[in-house]
Design a protein around this motif. Structure first.
Motif, PDB file in Angstrom:
ATOM      1  N   MET A 133       0.817  -1.207   0.000  1.00 22.94           N
ATOM      2  CA  MET A 133       0.000   0.000   0.000  1.00 22.94           C
ATOM      3  C   MET A 133       0.857   1.266   0.000  1.00 22.94           C
ATOM      4  N   LEU A 134       1.993   1.157   0.722  1.00 30.15           N
ATOM      5  CA  LEU A 134       2.881   2.317   0.734  1.00 30.15           C
ATOM      6  C   LEU A 134       3.467   2.555  -0.651  1.00 30.15           C
TER       7      LEU A 134
ATOM      8  N   LEU B 227      10.679   7.734  -0.998  1.00 33.88           N
ATOM      9  CA  LEU B 227      10.947   7.041   0.265  1.00 33.88           C
ATOM     10  C   LEU B 227       9.830   6.053   0.610  1.00 33.88           C
ATOM     11  N   LEU B 228       8.597   6.437   0.303  1.00 37.76           N
ATOM     12  CA  LEU B 228       7.475   5.536   0.593  1.00 37.76           C
ATOM     13  C   LEU B 228       7.591   4.252  -0.226  1.00 37.76           C
TER      14      LEU B 228
ATOM     15  N   LEU C  90      10.393   2.981  -1.347  1.00 36.17           N
ATOM     16  CA  LEU C  90      11.522   2.248  -0.772  1.00 36.17           C
ATOM     17  C   LEU C  90      11.117   1.508   0.509  1.00 36.17           C
ATOM     18  N   VAL C  91      10.445   2.240   1.365  1.00 33.88           N
ATOM     19  CA  VAL C  91      10.016   1.673   2.648  1.00 33.88           C
ATOM     20  C   VAL C  91       9.000   0.551   2.418  1.00 33.88           C
TER      21      VAL C  91
ATOM     22  N   ALA D  83      10.862  -2.507   1.064  1.00 35.08           N
ATOM     23  CA  ALA D  83      11.636  -3.118   2.153  1.00 35.08           C
ATOM     24  C   ALA D  83      10.712  -3.891   3.092  1.00 35.08           C
ATOM     25  N   SER D  84       9.568  -3.314   3.337  1.00 34.42           N
ATOM     26  CA  SER D  84       8.611  -3.950   4.230  1.00 34.42           C
ATOM     27  C   SER D  84       8.093  -5.261   3.630  1.00 34.42           C
TER      28      SER D  84
ATOM     29  N   GLN E 226      10.350  -8.355   4.090  1.00 32.62           N
ATOM     30  CA  GLN E 226      10.454  -8.938   5.423  1.00 32.62           C
ATOM     31  C   GLN E 226       9.412 -10.042   5.596  1.00 32.62           C
ATOM     32  N   PRO E 227       9.633 -10.930   6.582  1.00 27.65           N
ATOM     33  CA  PRO E 227       8.642 -11.989   6.801  1.00 27.65           C
ATOM     34  C   PRO E 227       7.302 -11.403   7.186  1.00 27.65           C
ATOM     35  N   PRO E 228       6.217 -12.134   6.926  1.00 23.68           N
ATOM     36  CA  PRO E 228       4.887 -11.618   7.270  1.00 23.68           C
ATOM     37  C   PRO E 228       4.781 -11.324   8.763  1.00 23.68           C
ATOM     38  N   ARG E 229       4.032 -10.323   9.094  1.00 21.16           N
ATOM     39  CA  ARG E 229       3.892  -9.936  10.494  1.00 21.16           C
ATOM     40  C   ARG E 229       2.436  -9.626  10.789  1.00 21.16           C
TER      41      ARG E 229
ATOM     42  N   LEU F 294       6.302  10.941   7.635  1.00 21.63           N
ATOM     43  CA  LEU F 294       7.330   9.978   7.230  1.00 21.63           C
ATOM     44  C   LEU F 294       8.665  10.321   7.893  1.00 21.63           C
TER      45      LEU F 294
ATOM     46  N   GLY G  21       3.278  -4.287  16.915  1.00 21.26           N
ATOM     47  CA  GLY G  21       3.561  -5.702  16.674  1.00 21.26           C
ATOM     48  C   GLY G  21       4.525  -5.941  15.542  1.00 21.26           C
TER      49      GLY G  21
ATOM     50  N   THR H  28       7.843  -7.120  13.611  1.00 22.89           N
ATOM     51  CA  THR H  28       8.645  -8.321  13.791  1.00 22.89           C
ATOM     52  C   THR H  28      10.020  -8.097  13.208  1.00 22.89           C
TER      53      THR H  28
ATOM     54  N   LEU I 130      17.569  -2.546   7.148  1.00 21.86           N
ATOM     55  CA  LEU I 130      16.299  -3.102   6.670  1.00 21.86           C
ATOM     56  C   LEU I 130      15.259  -3.034   7.799  1.00 21.86           C
TER      57      LEU I 130
ATOM     58  N   LEU J 168      13.874   0.428   7.924  1.00 22.34           N
ATOM     59  CA  LEU J 168      12.871   0.680   6.878  1.00 22.34           C
ATOM     60  C   LEU J 168      11.538   0.000   7.210  1.00 22.34           C
ATOM     61  N   THR J 169      11.627  -1.237   7.682  1.00 24.98           N
ATOM     62  CA  THR J 169      10.394  -1.963   8.016  1.00 24.98           C
ATOM     63  C   THR J 169       9.666  -1.278   9.167  1.00 24.98           C
TER      64      THR J 169
ATOM     65  N   THR K 128       9.908   1.821   9.955  1.00 31.48           N
ATOM     66  CA  THR K 128       9.369   3.086   9.449  1.00 31.48           C
ATOM     67  C   THR K 128       8.011   2.852   8.780  1.00 31.48           C
ATOM     68  N   ALA K 129       7.938   1.786   7.990  1.00 26.04           N
ATOM     69  CA  ALA K 129       6.675   1.474   7.298  1.00 26.04           C
ATOM     70  C   ALA K 129       5.559   1.245   8.307  1.00 26.04           C
TER      71      ALA K 129
ATOM     72  N   MET L 182       2.299   3.643   8.777  1.00 26.99           N
ATOM     73  CA  MET L 182       0.952   3.096   8.575  1.00 26.99           C
ATOM     74  C   MET L 182       0.087   3.295   9.816  1.00 26.99           C
TER      75      MET L 182
END
Lengths: 246, 354
Positions: A1-2, A36-37, A39-40, A43-44, A47-50, B50, B214, B216, B225, B228-229, B231-232, B236
């Motif tokens: 979404m970002l 940046l959004l 990129l972020v 990157a998100s 990563q593994p699901p959270r 941001l 929450g 991870t 990394l 960045l995660t 930050t996202a 949100m």
């Protein structure tokens, strides 16, 4: 979404309609944020699901869909007959800008309503000075009775949410000019001061937080030329000296 | 896309009311105004949100509690002064400051300091000072008046919140404990690591993260990394409050006729109350609100001052963020105390000025 949000922001900048929402001087800031959004967001995604913040995702998704749809409606092309109005060529660079215009041997300083308002506040009303400014004609029964109309433009400092309409009373005894509400004009005229502070006329503009009509001056028009609405009608720039942003 | 200025202009600008509500242009559309304002408020605030999310994530990963503790003075006066200093050198606007403050509180910053910073930073940062100076055409009285009101209000609110919320002001949070099998490979804790990592009974790396969303963090993943995660997730989480606030502000601006406001301009105390309410409902950015206040030239200076002082402390975007971040009592105090203090101070100024 970002990533989608970042791409939507980038698309808005590329569309040329950025000015409708934010002062174009902040375009670099929005572009950086969009990058940046993305990129972020990427990157998100790597990563593994959270655990997902469901309410946040739902609100965000609804907002994204609604604004993208809504802005397509706003920016949708009008019916052909409304497109008939010619638009002027793109603005010149600052070096090319004319500081003054000469008409019947009189030099008129090109200025926008916001700059003239500031000038009057900072240095007082320079009675007798000649200016040319463009704006939209606003008429009300009260103004008609006073033999005046208002020439106004919308000034945007940061974004459309802080837009303020800035205008000047213009003398028009008995409505001689024949100008109609909403018509765009370029006025060549003389500024005159008033002995008393004039009341704020009861006019409001949809989308404007406030309407500021200069309370201690009136423009005496020497020539009024109907013009097409400028391609970008808002005032984004307020200069302190010539050449003014007009 | 070709820019069709005249068309757009007609749709959003030409709509006038004069006594009776009368449309000047049949193609004007309230929904277009609403969507433009909603988009504009979000676009304006997104970069600051941001930036705050990035700053918050960097401090989460690179700034440890001990290092921050070294900068915290013991006396309350010094704490407030340090918070003001931080507000001066760390320009933030109200859209993102709650995120930063939440992180600082997690890192052990006392509530007094955190609240003082949160309420003043959007007002006393250099950008806001310059914009106030420009908007009020070099009127230093308005510049210092705004700073003075903010400092007094933030100090009093901070003291009250610190005194009445000894159990802490942040909402209850469950730390995200992450056990990552991948972390077996890197069991040696890094002493410089901001995260407090340790081995649990199962030999996995346990990670007490002070996020409230929450997240991870994969302990084996590179730290950048993680930033960045994080930050996202931060973005949100706070963006939803920004969206709800922007919706409410756009709705208010679209539906409320300006003419209502001017009925109160002549009463010195009512005009203060009305301007404060307007600041809360409009939710204009603290870097631009001075220009809006200055355009209400027919209102008194104390009313304009109240507008520019309260907006960055309490607005529709912030109310949601306060509610989501702080305990109920602290959140209510963060909303009520500035409103009461700013109103009283502005009323006193109005009475003194006559």
């Amino acid at each position: 979404m970002l990533v989608a949000l970042g791409l939507a922001m980038g698309a808005l900048i590329l569309s040329g309609n950025y000015w409708l929402y934010i002062n174009p001087k902040f375009q670099w800031l929005t572009a950086t944020t969009a990058g940046l959004l993305v990129l972020v967001g990427v990157a998100s995604a790597l990563q593994p699901p959270r655990p997902v913040n469901r309410s946040g995702v739902l609100i965000f998704l609804a907002f994204l869909c609604y604004t993208i749809w809504g802005n397509f409606q706003v920016l949708a092309p009008p019916p052909p007959d409304l497109l008939a109005r010619p638009t002027p060529p793109p603005p010149h660079s600052r070096e090319d800008e004319k500081a003054r215009e000469t008409l019947n041997g009189i030099e008129y300083i090109r200025i926008n309503t916001g700059e003239l308002f500031n000038l009057c506040e900072d240095k007082g009303v320079d009675a007798g000075a000649h200016y040319t400014l463009q704006g939209m004609v606003v008429r009300t029964p009260e103004l008609d009775r006073a033999g005046q109309f208002i020439v106004a433009r919308l000034a945007v400092f940061c974004c459309f949410a802080d837009a303020v309409a800035v205008g000047f009373r213009t003398s028009d005894p008995n409505g001689r000019s024949g100008l109609k509400n909403g018509e765009w004009v370029q006025i060549y005229g003389r500024l005159e001061g008033t002995s008393n502070e004039l009341p704020q006329p009861e006019i409001t503009f949809e989308g404007a937080v406030a309407t500021a009509v200069h309370p201690r001056s009136v423009i005496i028009p020497e020539k009024t030329v109907p013009i097409a609405a400028p391609e970008i009608p808002f005032i984004f720039e307020f200069r302190e000296a010539e050449p003014f942003a007009f | 896309m070709q820019c069709q200025g005249g068309w757009l202009y007609a749709r959003i600008f030409i709509f006038q009311r004069s006594g009776c509500s009368r449309r000047m242009n049949p193609i004007s559309n309230g929904h277009d105004i609403f969507i433009c304002i909603l988009t504009a408020v979000f676009l304006e605030a997104a970069p600051f949100l941001l930036a705050a999310a990035i700053l918050s994530s960097l401090s989460e990963f690179y700034l440890d509690r001990d290092r921050i503790q070294r900068f915290i003075p013991r006396s309350r006066v010094a704490q407030v002064l340090t918070a003001l200093g931080a507000g001066l050198i760390l320009p933030t606007c109200e859209c993102g400051v709650v995120l930063i403050v939440r992180r600082f509180l997690h890192k052990g910053v006392p509530p007094l300091m955190a609240v003082a910073y949160m309420l003043t930073a959007p007002i006393i940062n250099p950008l806001a000072i310059v914009s106030t100076y420009l908007a009020f055409r070099g009127n230093w009285w308005m510049v210092f008046g705004r700073i003075g009101l903010a400092v007094v209000c933030a100090s009093l609110t901070g003291l009250a919140i610190a005194a009445l919320n000894r159990e802490g002001i942040l909402r209850e949070e469950t730390p995200a404990r992450i056990r990552t099998p991948q972390a077996f490979a890197s069991l040696q804790p890094d002493p410089s690591e901001a995260h407090e990592s340790r081995l649990d009974s199962e030999g996995a790396r346990e990670h007490d993260c002070c996020c409230s969303h929450g997240c991870t963090h994969d302990a084996a993943a590179p730290r950048w990394l993680g930033v960045l995660t994080h930050t996202a997730a931060e973005f949100m989480e706070m963006a939803k409050y920004l969206i709800v606030g922007a919706l409410a502000a756009a709705l208010f601006k679209t539906l409320t006729p300006q003419s209502i406001l001017f009925r109160f301009e002549s009463n010195p105390f009512l005009s203060i109350a009305v301007m404060m309410l307007l600041a809360v409902l409009l939710s204009v950015c603290s870097e631009a609100d001075s220009f809006v206040a200055a355009s209400f030239w027919s209102f008194s200076q104390p009313a304009q001052l109240a507008f520019v002082a309260i907006g960055p402390m309490v607005d529709l975007k912030l109310i949601g963020a306060y509610g989501a971040t702080f305990r109920r009592r602290a959140a209510i105090m963060l909303i009520a105390a500035p409103v009461i203090i700013i109103f009283i101070l502005s009323a006193v100024i109005a009475a003194v000025l006559g």
